[in-house]
Write an enzyme that holds these catalytic residues in place. Sequence first.
Site, short mmCIF file in Angstrom:
data_model
loop_
_atom_site.label_atom_id
_atom_site.label_comp_id
_atom_site.label_asym_id
_atom_site.label_seq_id
_atom_site.Cartn_x
_atom_site.Cartn_y
_atom_site.Cartn_z
CE LYS A 13 48.15 -9.94 -33.38
NZ LYS A 13 48.54 -8.53 -33.35
NE ARG A 88 47.88 -8.17 -27.34
CZ ARG A 88 46.96 -8.20 -28.31
NH1 ARG A 88 46.07 -9.16 -28.35
NH2 ARG A 88 46.94 -7.28 -29.24
NE ARG A 127 43.69 -1.82 -37.41
CZ ARG A 127 44.28 -2.73 -36.64
NH1 ARG A 127 44.56 -3.92 -37.13
NH2 ARG A 127 44.60 -2.47 -35.40
NE ARG A 133 41.04 -1.76 -33.65
CZ ARG A 133 41.80 -2.84 -33.47
NH1 ARG A 133 41.76 -3.83 -34.33
NH2 ARG A 133 42.60 -2.92 -32.43
NE ARG A 144 46.41 -1.41 -30.05
CZ ARG A 144 46.05 -1.59 -31.32
NH1 ARG A 144 45.88 -0.55 -32.11
NH2 ARG A 144 45.88 -2.80 -31.79
P1 AMP Z 1 43.95 -6.88 -30.99
O1 AMP Z 1 42.75 -6.79 -31.86
O2 AMP Z 1 44.50 -8.27 -30.90
O3 AMP Z 1 44.99 -5.87 -31.34
O4 AMP Z 1 43.46 -6.53 -29.50
C1 AMP Z 1 42.88 -5.26 -29.20
C2 AMP Z 1 42.99 -4.97 -27.71
O5 AMP Z 1 42.31 -5.96 -26.96
C3 AMP Z 1 44.41 -4.96 -27.16
O6 AMP Z 1 45.07 -3.73 -27.36
C4 AMP Z 1 44.13 -5.22 -25.68
O7 AMP Z 1 43.64 -4.07 -25.02
C5 AMP Z 1 43.00 -6.23 -25.75
N1 AMP Z 1 43.53 -7.61 -25.80
C6 AMP Z 1 43.45 -8.50 -26.82
N2 AMP Z 1 44.04 -9.66 -26.51
C7 AMP Z 1 44.52 -9.52 -25.26
C8 AMP Z 1 45.27 -10.35 -24.37
N3 AMP Z 1 45.64 -11.58 -24.75
N4 AMP Z 1 45.58 -9.86 -23.16
C9 AMP Z 1 45.21 -8.63 -22.78
N5 AMP Z 1 44.54 -7.78 -23.56
C10 AMP Z 1 44.19 -8.21 -24.80
#
Ligand code: AMP
Length: 191
Positions: A13, A88, A127, A133, A144
Amino acid sequence: MRFLIMGPPGAGKGTQATAVAEHFGVPAISTGDIFRANVAQGTPLGVEAKRYMDAGEYVPDSVTNNMVRDRIAAGDATDGFLLDGYPRTLAQVAELDGMLNDAGHELDAVLVLTVDREAIVERLLKRAEVEGRADDTEDVIRRRLEVYAEETEPLVSVYDERGLVVAVDGMGEIDEVQGRIFAALDARTED
Ligand code: AMP
């Protein structure tokens, strides 16, 4: 253009969001990136978010919604944006509907990247090696994916019922996927 990009963790994404946003001349707004920047700077928001992120859980809506509300109200997002990683949860969908409605705007499309589940864990572990990370250990990756299936996947049918979903095969080389995305979105925006 006001649109979203969705897909499970590891669907690519973030990479695609940057290219797509540039193509349409709008900012790519990634909630994950905003959280990570706050974690890196040690802000109170970052300290709060980190506890959840490290466990593979979602940051509470109360924190996330306000952050997005502020971000999409910023000057560079007035003519459009691509949201990456938000909404989400169903509650976040309702919240985003409210934000857009208050501003007299609507979503134009929801881009959904589809992927092969088996390939994803492998992609995420790779990754983790490259980026280091903290939320990319195998247990956290599996959590996740579970949280995505439970909380976020149902959003695809919600947006599909609104006729907004543009589904694109997210497997393959980055350029290949990008080509599919542009073709699908261009076809849609020409309608
Ligand atoms: P991502 O980089 O989009 O995979 O986001 C990394 C982490 O940030 C996720 O696993 C969540 O812990 C948190 N996160 C990102 N976006 C959201 C969201 N819209 N709602 C809740 N937690 C989020």
